[in-house]
Design an enzyme around this catalytic site. Structure first.
Site, mmCIF file in Angstrom:
data_model
loop_
_atom_site.group_PDB
_atom_site.id
_atom_site.type_symbol
_atom_site.label_atom_id
_atom_site.label_comp_id
_atom_site.label_asym_id
_atom_site.label_seq_id
_atom_site.Cartn_x
_atom_site.Cartn_y
_atom_site.Cartn_z
ATOM 1 N N ILE A 548 0.821 -1.219 0.000
ATOM 2 C CA ILE A 548 0.000 0.000 0.000
ATOM 3 C C ILE A 548 0.848 1.260 0.000
ATOM 4 O O ILE A 548 0.319 2.380 -0.002
ATOM 5 C CB ILE A 548 -0.957 0.022 1.209
ATOM 6 N N GLY A 549 2.156 1.099 0.003
ATOM 7 C CA GLY A 549 3.024 2.274 -0.029
ATOM 8 C C GLY A 549 4.489 1.870 -0.038
ATOM 9 O O GLY A 549 4.846 0.757 0.340
ATOM 10 N N VAL A 550 5.328 2.801 -0.489
ATOM 11 C CA VAL A 550 6.771 2.590 -0.496
ATOM 12 C C VAL A 550 7.424 3.876 -0.003
ATOM 13 O O VAL A 550 7.084 4.973 -0.475
ATOM 14 C CB VAL A 550 7.301 2.251 -1.902
ATOM 15 N N GLY A 552 11.217 5.615 2.224
ATOM 16 C CA GLY A 552 12.656 5.507 2.353
ATOM 17 C C GLY A 552 13.083 4.306 3.155
ATOM 18 O O GLY A 552 14.177 3.758 2.946
ATOM 19 N N PHE A 553 12.228 3.854 4.071
ATOM 20 C CA PHE A 553 12.564 2.700 4.903
ATOM 21 C C PHE A 553 12.332 1.395 4.144
ATOM 22 O O PHE A 553 13.073 0.424 4.321
ATOM 23 C CB PHE A 553 11.714 2.745 6.175
ATOM 24 N N GLY A 554 11.311 1.356 3.337
ATOM 25 C CA GLY A 554 10.974 0.147 2.598
ATOM 26 C C GLY A 554 9.510 0.131 2.217
ATOM 27 O O GLY A 554 8.826 1.152 2.265
ATOM 28 N N LYS A 555 9.004 -1.032 1.879
ATOM 29 C CA LYS A 555 7.613 -1.176 1.464
ATOM 30 C C LYS A 555 6.693 -1.278 2.678
ATOM 31 O O LYS A 555 7.074 -1.769 3.729
ATOM 32 C CB LYS A 555 7.439 -2.422 0.595
ATOM 33 N N ASP A 666 10.844 15.226 9.616
ATOM 34 C CA ASP A 666 10.464 14.786 8.267
ATOM 35 C C ASP A 666 8.966 14.991 8.051
ATOM 36 O O ASP A 666 8.242 14.083 7.640
ATOM 37 C CB ASP A 666 10.848 13.327 8.064
#
Length: 885
Positions: A548-550, A552-555, A666
């Site tokens: 459902i999203g990607v 900087g940390f990952g998927k 952030d």
């Protein structure tokens, strides 16, 4: 005729001789010639401000021939100047400097500059030493390495006012500690300045006279023979004043007071519009800029009568502290217009303060000194300063005023001591330092690890050179309610307090493998541990259809746990630039935070080399998904406003309402999530830091964040403050209004950055041209003006010119009420001057609503808020009753 002239001149001379103080104070005091030394070099040099530093060698006497001149191996980007910090004088045995004194009958200002960097053949972590100045021990078994980490600062300054001496010279002795192996002493810079009579009146001792007692007959603390350490020096309600702008060449630095204020009600900051002159006050007491700015509560009696302004400072116990108030009344023009009470450590210091009545004139600076003993008997290490309006004399306004504040630690005359113990360094920091030398590999899943939470809370986190303060929680102030007058006893701009532990280390906890991370016992107890099998089952073995999203940390995957509970599962990508630090920070942060407008962390998995975080599922996704073209749902203006208000509440809680002051670092539309009821929640704390809790009101750190949202001041100076979040949130506000990304490289050069383009349009009065076309004609003019003014202020170049997140929240709530009034048919366009509209539309209701957010975040209230949250239209009306602070 000549006789008359002679008589006149004789009379004039007699008058001037009979009024020496008046005559002297109207003349500029000659600035003392300072002795400024850069240590460990034979060449001297100039610093960034153009000051000339001479070499220290000729002032060395006993043991100087055994000292070592050394140059730091690295230059930290946060250093204000290479001189004097890049060179050091290192002492492996007791060594003494001998400095000539310009005037042995006056106090001597001694500054010691330290940069605990890497020096060839010396491990700075082994450096423990004492410093004796004259007959006063100013440092004992001191570690500059530990101090820098506690300050979150690569370098720092210790400042002392030494009592007058009977000798014509000052000896300053450095001695390595005997009980530490391979110990040594060092110093980078020394300043010795003969100062005028800054402390010429014994301060009144608070707590001995009693409330309402005659302060003139109260006992005072004799200070003639006391040496002092500068703990805090604040330009209240004003901006940072650099040492080069200080009065009479004393090179003092004055810091912003806002980070010390308790709670969100910080009042207003009026600035003088009339000339301020010293008059009978010596010019060396403080620069005029201190008296031109101020902090007050405003003039609304209904609001102020049950409120106050309070500042909190962390201090070392078992010392007497001199608290100096700087006042200048430049608004009131007669007595009994503004009257207030002053409390120090919740004891009455001065009832019925009326600055105009004291000076009998306007724009006349003055100072007043009080002393207080902070005892360790109660286990409290805080010093509170409170101003509360007084209505005993029925003044015209219920208001308070403060222009400047200084706090000094007094030496124990019996022991001639100003030194305190070193701050504590956490197990996590020790392990992190070791980890920098170790391979970046994962550990065995069943290998046990221990970790203790950080307890150094007085002045900071981790020095910029070490870059992991994001995982360190520092106790900036204990958010307890105290009533002025009750018995009770931060962050240091000059010095840190060594007795800064507000909590004891947690008992050893066990990590569940992987990642090389160390999770505290508290964090592990506050969230759930998942093994990898559970995570695979929840995500159907990380099926791509569940992504459902990607980031900087990952998927991020949608998952189901416990049969029917929807969750969001964030899995680290091993090739991602973000990693163990962000993973650990997220767990430590969110496991301790419970707030309606912060995303909730359910648990984590650290199994088989994986780093996985499990959150509440946010059904509506990110705010960004609902702003740009092609999205299925178009948000109305009111929905957008409510989402912004929710996000502002979450950030406001991080800055002022949580147990720890937290800077998100952030803030962007992809990190503002929305649940099924359109409740906004701030997410992604992987880059967050605690602070600003060190000597300059900021955290010096490597710049991280998202381009387009990044505070330009933070980018330039690598100094992070809460105002960096405010800048990023200003970009979010314009993104919500204009429905375009923060950066769009396909646009013409001047339009690529939304922040720059919006500010240019604001200056050209063309903002309405860049508003989302779907909103045109649907926003009331008053609401639009309030919203855009708020966003513009957030994007001010300098952090000191930006509002606090509490102010932003206030303005957004007010903008929403303006929109509501417009939509209900009660338009204010023709009947209200927008500049004064707050007083026209339910001012008290809005203020109560704004003040009530101080209590949000308490675990009980968060649970209560969640339980009461039964309808989408009620999501922004769950408030806690609060009677003052």
């Amino acid at each position: 005729m000549k006789t008359k002239i002679h008589i006149f001149l004789s009379f004039l001379s007699l008058f001037l001789l009979s009024n020496p103080v008046h005559a002297a104070t109207n003349e500029p005091i000659k600035a003392p010639t300072p002795l400024i030394l850069t240590c460990g070099t034979s060449n001297g040099g100039k610093d960034a401000d153009g000051r000339s530093w001479e070499p220290d060698g000729k002032y060395l006497v006993a043991g100087g021939d055994k000292s070592v001149m050394s140059t730091a191996g690295t230059q930290d980007p946060s250093l204000s100047s290479a001189v004097p910090y890049m060179t050091a004088r290192i002492f492996q045995s007791e060594t003494t400097y001998k400095f000539p004194l310009q005037n042995s009958t006056s106090r001597t200002l001694l500054r010691l500059h330290f940069y605990p960097s890497s020096y060839p053949n010396f491990n700075v972590s082994n450096s423990y030493f004492s410093v004796v100045a004259g007959d006063v021990t100013v440092l004992n078994n001191f570690s500059a390495f530990l101090a820098a980490e506690a300050l979150s600062q690569a370098y720092f300054i210790k400042e002392y006012y030494l009592a007058p001496s009977k000798f014509a010279s000052l000896n300053v002795t450095f001695k390595p500690s005997d009980n530490q192996s391979q110990s040594f002493a060092f110093v980078n810079g020394i300043e010795v300045i003969s100062v005028p009579a800054i402390f010429n009146v014994d301060p009144v001792m608070v707590g001995t006279a009693g409330v309402g007692a005659d302060l003139e007959s109260a006992s005072t603390v004799p200070i003639d023979t006391s040496s002092m350490e500068t703990m805090f020096r604040l330009n209240v309600g004003g901006q940072y004043i650099s040492s080069t702008n200080d009065s009479n060449g004393l090179m003092r630095t004055w810091y912003d007071d806002s980070v010390y204020i308790y709670g969100a009600a910080s009042g207003i900051t009026p600035q003088s519009e009339i000339p301020i002159g010293y008059k009978d006050l010596p010019s060396y007491i403080a620069p005029l800029d201190v008296y031109r700015s101020s902090r007050s509560m405003g003039v609304s009696a209904d609001i102020n009568k049950n409120s106050n302004i309070t500042w909190i400072f962390e201090v070392d116990p078992n010392f007497i502290y001199l608290v100096r108030f700087h006042w200048c009344e430049f608004q009131m023009k007669k007595a009994n217009q503004r009257v207030f009470d002053v409390f120090v450590n919740n004891k009455m210091a001065s009832p019925g303060v009326d600055i105009y009545a004291w000076t009998n004139s306007i724009a006349t600076p003055m100072k007043k000194d009080y002393a207080v003993l902070v005892s360790n008997k109660t286990g409290d290490t805080q010093l509170w300063v409170t101003l509360k309006p007084s209505d005993i004399t029925k003044p015209q306004y219920l208001d308070t005023l403060l222009n400047g504040l200084e706090i000094f630690k007094l030496s124990d005359n019996a022991k001639s001591n100003l030194a305190g113990p070193n701050p504590n360094i956490s197990d996590m920091m020790k392990k992190y330092q070791d980890a920098q030398l170790a391979p970046k590999s994962f550990e065995s899943p069943n290998k046990s690890k221990t970790f203790s939470i950080v307890v150094t809370g007085a002045a900071g986190g981790v020095a910029a050179a070490f870059g992991v303060a994001a995982v360190i929680f520092l106790v900036a102030s204990k958010k307890r309610k105290r009533v002025p007058g009750s018995d009770a006893t931060t962050w240091l701009p000059i010095s840190w307090t060594s007795n800064s532990s507000s909590t004891k280390s947690s008992t050893p906890g066990k990590s569940h493998g992987g990642g090389g991370t160390n999770i505290s016992t508290d964090a592990a107890c506050n969230c759930r541990y998942f093994n990898l099998t559970e995570i695979r089952n929840a995500t159907k073995n990380f099926d791509e259809s569940n992504v459902i999203g990607v980031g900087g940390f990952g998927k991020v995957y949608k998952g189901i746990i416990d049969g029917d509970t929807k969750v969001a599962i964030k899995r680290s990508n091993p090739s991602s630039e973000q990693g163990v630090n962000e993973f650990q920070t997220e767990i430590e942060m969110l496991s301790r935070l419970r707030h309606k407008h912060l995303v909730s962390l359910i648990g984590f998995c650290e199994d088989n080399g994986e780093m996985i975080l499990v959150y509440d599922y946010m059904g509506k996704g990110t705010l960004r998904e609902h702003l740009y073209k092609g999205n299925k749902i178009t948000l109305s203006w009111k929905q957008r406003l409510e989402i912004c208000i929710g996000a502002a509440r979450g950030l406001h809680y991080l800055h002022t309402g949580a147990k720890y002051t937290i800077i998100h670092r952030d803030v962007k539309t992809t990190n503002i999530l929305v649940d099924d009821k359109w409740v906004a929640k701030v997410s992604d704390f992987g880059l967050s830091k605690t602070g600003p809790n060190m000597n300059k009101g900021h955290v010096s750190t490597v710049v991280k964040g998202s381009f387009g949202y990044l505070d330009p001041e933070y980018f330039r100076r690598q100094q992070l403050t809460e105002k960096s979040d405010v800048y990023s949130f200003g970009v979010v506000l314009f993104e919500v209004l204009c429905a375009r990304p923060a950066l769009n490289s396909s646009l013409p050069k001047e339009q690529v950055s939304l922040a720059d383009w919006a500010m240019r349009c604001a200056r050209n009065k063309t903002l309405e041209e860049i508003i989302d076309p779907q909103l045109k004609g649907k926003i009331s003019p008053e609401c639009l003006k309030k919203f855009t003014n708020t966003a513009e202020k957030c994007l001010a170049d300098h952090g000191t010119d930006r509002p606090t997140m509490g102010d932003v929240l206030w303005n957004l709530e007010f903008a929403l009420q303006l929109q509501d009034s417009h939509e209900s048919g009660h338009s204010t366009t023709n009947s209200i001057n927008l500049d004064n509209v707050e007083e026209e539309i339910d001012h008290n209701s809005l203020l109560n609503m704004h003040r009530s957010t101080l209590s949000l975040g308490d675990e009980y209230e968060a649970k209560k808020s969640k339980d009461d949250d039964t309808a989408a239209e009620d999501i922004f009306s769950q408030f806690v009753n609060q009677n003052g602070r």
